[in-house]
Write an enzyme that holds these catalytic residues in place. Structure first.
Site, PDB file in Angstrom:
ATOM      1  N   GLY A   1       0.837  -1.210   0.000  1.00  0.00           N
ATOM      2  CA  GLY A   1       0.000   0.000   0.000  1.00  0.00           C
ATOM      3  C   GLY A   1       0.862   1.246   0.000  1.00  0.00           C
ATOM      4  N   TYR A   2       1.413   1.586  -1.145  1.00  0.00           N
ATOM      5  CA  TYR A   2       2.234   2.793  -1.277  1.00  0.00           C
ATOM      6  C   TYR A   2       1.483   3.862  -2.081  1.00  0.00           C
ATOM      7  CZ  TYR A   2       6.820   0.910   0.340  1.00  0.00           C
ATOM      8  OH  TYR A   2       7.870   0.413   1.060  1.00  0.00           O
ATOM      9  N   SER A   3       1.202   3.567  -3.380  1.00  0.00           N
ATOM     10  CA  SER A   3       0.668   4.590  -4.291  1.00  0.00           C
ATOM     11  C   SER A   3      -0.720   5.065  -3.883  1.00  0.00           C
ATOM     12  CB  SER A   3       0.585   4.032  -5.712  1.00  0.00           C
ATOM     13  OG  SER A   3       1.817   3.522  -6.107  1.00  0.00           O
TER      14      SER A   3
ATOM     15  N   SER B   1      -1.550  -4.113  -6.161  1.00  0.00           N
ATOM     16  CA  SER B   1      -1.578  -5.446  -6.763  1.00  0.00           C
ATOM     17  C   SER B   1      -1.937  -6.485  -5.700  1.00  0.00           C
ATOM     18  CB  SER B   1      -0.203  -5.812  -7.325  1.00  0.00           C
ATOM     19  OG  SER B   1       0.226  -4.834  -8.231  1.00  0.00           O
TER      20      SER B   1
ATOM     21  N   GLU C   1      12.285  -4.356  -3.978  1.00  0.00           N
ATOM     22  CA  GLU C   1      11.299  -4.504  -5.060  1.00  0.00           C
ATOM     23  C   GLU C   1      11.977  -4.379  -6.428  1.00  0.00           C
ATOM     24  OE1 GLU C   1       8.220  -1.472  -5.338  1.00  0.00           O
ATOM     25  OE2 GLU C   1       6.948  -2.831  -6.504  1.00  0.00           O
TER      26      GLU C   1
HETATM   27  C1  LIG Z   1       1.214  -3.176 -13.000  1.00  0.00           C
HETATM   28  C2  LIG Z   1       1.347  -2.217 -11.881  1.00  0.00           C
HETATM   29  C3  LIG Z   1       1.349  -2.688 -10.566  1.00  0.00           C
HETATM   30  C4  LIG Z   1       1.456  -1.803  -9.514  1.00  0.00           C
HETATM   31  N1  LIG Z   1       1.407  -2.298  -8.234  1.00  0.00           N
HETATM   32  C5  LIG Z   1       1.465  -1.464  -7.189  1.00  0.00           C
HETATM   33  C6  LIG Z   1       1.342  -1.956  -5.851  1.00  0.00           C
HETATM   34  O1  LIG Z   1       1.187  -3.159  -5.618  1.00  0.00           O
HETATM   35  N2  LIG Z   1       1.381  -1.072  -4.843  1.00  0.00           N
HETATM   36  C7  LIG Z   1       1.559   0.268  -5.039  1.00  0.00           C
HETATM   37  O2  LIG Z   1       1.623   0.993  -4.062  1.00  0.00           O
HETATM   38  N3  LIG Z   1       1.654   0.783  -6.300  1.00  0.00           N
HETATM   39  C8  LIG Z   1       1.606  -0.046  -7.373  1.00  0.00           C
HETATM   40  N4  LIG Z   1       1.682   0.447  -8.651  1.00  0.00           N
HETATM   41  C9  LIG Z   1       1.760   1.901  -8.840  1.00  0.00           C
HETATM   42  C10 LIG Z   1       3.107   2.393  -9.339  1.00  0.00           C
HETATM   43  O3  LIG Z   1       4.078   2.351  -8.314  1.00  0.00           O
HETATM   44  C11 LIG Z   1       2.911   3.807  -9.900  1.00  0.00           C
HETATM   45  O4  LIG Z   1       2.039   3.700 -11.011  1.00  0.00           O
HETATM   46  C12 LIG Z   1       4.205   4.449 -10.338  1.00  0.00           C
HETATM   47  O5  LIG Z   1       5.036   4.725  -9.232  1.00  0.00           O
HETATM   48  C13 LIG Z   1       3.961   5.746 -11.146  1.00  0.00           C
HETATM   49  O6  LIG Z   1       3.114   6.583 -10.463  1.00  0.00           O
HETATM   50  P1  LIG Z   1       1.820   7.216 -11.188  1.00  0.00           P
HETATM   51  O7  LIG Z   1       1.055   6.107 -11.808  1.00  0.00           O
HETATM   52  O8  LIG Z   1       1.109   8.061 -10.176  1.00  0.00           O
HETATM   53  O9  LIG Z   1       2.392   8.112 -12.352  1.00  0.00           O
HETATM   54  P2  LIG Z   1       2.967   9.585 -12.240  1.00  0.00           P
HETATM   55  O10 LIG Z   1       3.886   9.663 -11.066  1.00  0.00           O
HETATM   56  O11 LIG Z   1       1.836  10.542 -12.284  1.00  0.00           O
HETATM   57  O12 LIG Z   1       3.828   9.693 -13.552  1.00  0.00           O
HETATM   58  C14 LIG Z   1       3.251   9.984 -14.831  1.00  0.00           C
HETATM   59  C15 LIG Z   1       4.388  10.103 -15.857  1.00  0.00           C
HETATM   60  O13 LIG Z   1       5.271  11.183 -15.502  1.00  0.00           O
HETATM   61  C16 LIG Z   1       6.611  10.713 -15.402  1.00  0.00           C
HETATM   62  N5  LIG Z   1       7.290  11.414 -14.289  1.00  0.00           N
HETATM   63  C17 LIG Z   1       6.785  11.672 -13.064  1.00  0.00           C
HETATM   64  N6  LIG Z   1       7.706  12.297 -12.298  1.00  0.00           N
HETATM   65  C18 LIG Z   1       8.826  12.431 -13.071  1.00  0.00           C
HETATM   66  C19 LIG Z   1      10.112  12.986 -12.852  1.00  0.00           C
HETATM   67  N7  LIG Z   1      10.449  13.528 -11.672  1.00  0.00           N
HETATM   68  N8  LIG Z   1      11.015  12.940 -13.863  1.00  0.00           N
HETATM   69  C20 LIG Z   1      10.698  12.377 -15.062  1.00  0.00           C
HETATM   70  N9  LIG Z   1       9.479  11.853 -15.332  1.00  0.00           N
HETATM   71  C21 LIG Z   1       8.555  11.858 -14.346  1.00  0.00           C
HETATM   72  C22 LIG Z   1       6.502   9.230 -15.092  1.00  0.00           C
HETATM   73  O14 LIG Z   1       7.665   8.525 -15.501  1.00  0.00           O
HETATM   74  C23 LIG Z   1       5.272   8.843 -15.918  1.00  0.00           C
HETATM   75  O15 LIG Z   1       5.645   8.593 -17.239  1.00  0.00           O
HETATM   76  C24 LIG Z   1       1.573  -0.413  -9.729  1.00  0.00           C
HETATM   77  C25 LIG Z   1       1.573   0.073 -11.058  1.00  0.00           C
HETATM   78  C26 LIG Z   1       1.455  -0.811 -12.106  1.00  0.00           C
HETATM   79  C27 LIG Z   1       1.431  -0.251 -13.486  1.00  0.00           C
END
Ligand SMILES: Cc1cc2nc3c(=O)[nH]c(=O)nc-3n(C[C@H](O)[C@H](O)[C@H](O)COP(=O)(O)OP(=O)(O)OC[C@H]3O[C@@H](n4cnc5c(N)ncnc54)[C@H](O)[C@@H]3O)c2cc1C
Length: 402
Positions: free
Chosen positions: A137-139, A171, A254
């Site tokens: 539970g991070y995001s 997930s 991870e």
């Molecule tokens: C299949 C899958 C499983 C997952 N499982 C888990 C889970 O079990 N638990 C959990 O907590 N989370 C989970 N996640 C979430 C995942 O950790 C986040 O989706 C990820 O960290 C990106 O965050 P966001 O989706 O909010 O995108 P955003 O942070 O909004 O990013 C959007 C875009 O902007 C770019 N961006 C953002 N900041 C920067 C920067 N500083 N420099 C350059 N580019 C940047 C990113 O690369 C991306 O392309 C999962 C995601 C997926 C796809």
């Protein structure tokens, strides 16, 4: 870097190979998508993890008092080598995946480093034998790449935290027993300094799990809502408000987990099989000069990734910190897995995009499925852009972007 196995390691490799041959269920030998949502499949995979653990092939590098294998195989260096051998043999034998991976590879090692003795005694045994499954539970809707902006609030009231807020993209939450979760315990502090790391029983009243459908069609991840959820204070890992350090330890584990070279090698073997068995102009596709060029390019990337992981293993064996190696692994392997699937689909042509339920489907539809699934892994665990930022800033010492 010494790439050869000692006599004892080679004997151990034969022992593992033999054990896998006798114990992997027959139908598993064909690669298939990880359909974790199916309750029957979850039980099968839990049983498989238990069997593997009881045979002594899981978490071998963990200290013996916490369920690792300090004996009979001797020191940690030896165990790291043996775990690498097991992982490689599992890939070659097409063993089923380990359902409790987030427990074994993420929260387990974090608890060994930061947990209390009670927490270790309570949680580590069932993490190892697959008895309890964990989710992360991070995001949150407003906190992904910028994780420290998370808002889920935990207020300490007597001996309990009262948690309110929302997680997203969680997930496996739909069948997980526990969540390791980041919560804000001091909203007045600078954002990295008011976060704590807590363990939450997913059966606690006030938790609602709502599945999200991924582009694969599976409900692999979820939204999780917390409404006055009571979490015992003893489920705090590390110090109050000092969860950011604990969280980063889990993240580093991870990245190593997602950056597994063995999975990439397995996928590449599958791609070679497709190239040898699919006909193009009446001949195997692998004889086509253009496709051979693309295969060779991927083969080189797979090999260099393998040697990068050996170099990391050598660092570990010599007691050196792998540094930003986990980010390099995560970046390279997830991008590579996706490229391997893309080439398999190109070779298969029209058959490469058929739905899993189609009767003409090849390899049970694994290629289009994995093509979509691996795209998710480029994002999950920190996107490729974020890994590049880490590598350039912390590894190469380049200036921080604006
Ligand atoms: C299949 C899958 C499983 C997952 N499982 C888990 C889970 O079990 N638990 C959990 O907590 N989370 C989970 N996640 C979430 C995942 O950790 C986040 O989706 C990820 O960290 C990106 O965050 P966001 O989706 O909010 O995108 P955003 O942070 O909004 O990013 C959007 C875009 O902007 C770019 N961006 C953002 N900041 C920067 C920067 N500083 N420099 C350059 N580019 C940047 C990113 O690369 C991306 O392309 C999962 C995601 C997926 C796809």
């Amino acid at each position: 870097m010494d790439l050869s196995l000692t006599k004892e390691e080679a004997a151990f490799q034969r022992e593992v190979r033999d054990w896998l041959r006798r114990n992997i269920p027959r139908r598993e030998r064909k690669a298939e998508p990880a359909e974790f949502g199916d309750p029957k499949r979850i039980i099968e995979l839990k049983n498989w993890q238990k069997k593997l653990y009881e045979a002594g092939y899981l978490a071998m590098g963990w200290p013996k008092q916490y369920g690792g294998r300090a004996e009979p195989y001797g020191d940690r260096r030896d165990l790291l080598m043996r775990q690498t051998i097991v992982n490689e043999e599992m890939v070659k034998a097409r063993a089923p995946s380990i359902i409790g991976m987030m427990g074994v590879q993420m929260v387990g090692p974090t608890l060994i480093e930061f947990g209390t003795e009670e927490q270790k005694k309570r949680f580590l045994p069932t993490i190892l034998d697959g008895g309890e499954i964990w989710c992360q539970g991070y995001s949150e809707p407003g906190a992904g790449s910028d994780l420290a902006s998370l808002k889920t609030r935990a207020e300490l009231v007597g001996d309990f935290f009262v948690v309110n807020g929302q997680k997203v993209w969680t997930s496996n939450a739909q069948f997980a027993d526990w969540m390791f979760c980041l919560v804000r315990t001091d909203p007045g502090a600078p954002k990295h300094k008011g976060i704590s790391y807590v363990l939450i029983d997913m059966q606690t009243p006030g938790i609602t799990v709502r599945p999200l459908v991924q582009m694969t069609g599976d409900k692999g991840f979820n939204e999780v809502f917390f409404e006055d959820v009571k979490v015992p204070r003893q489920n705090l890992v590390g110090e109050l408000n000092a969860g950011w350090r604990v969280a980063n330890t889990t993240l580093s584990h991870e990245r190593n987990m997602l950056g597994s070279t063995t999975r990439t090698q397995q996928m590449f073997q599958g791609l070679l099989h497709v190239a040898h068995t699919t006909k193009r102009n009446g001949k195997p596709a692998s004889t086509d000069p253009v496709l051979r060029q693309r295969l060779a390019e991927l083969a080189i990337r797979v090999e260099s990734m393998k040697y990068h992981s050996y170099r990391q293993l050598t660092d570990l064996l010599r007691g050196r910190s792998p540094g930003i190696g986990a980010s390099v692994n995560k970046l390279v392997s997830t991008e590579l897995n996706h490229a391997i699937c893309a080439l398999a689909i190109d070779i298969l042509g029209d058959y490469g995009v058929l739905d899993r339920k189609s009767r003409h489907v090849v390899d049970r539809g694994i290629w289009p499925y994995e093509f979509m699934f691996t795209l998710g892994l480029i994002i999950g665990g920190g996107t490729s852009q974020i890994q590049k930022n880490i590598i350039s800033e912390r590894g190469l010492g380049m200036p921080k972007g604006a």
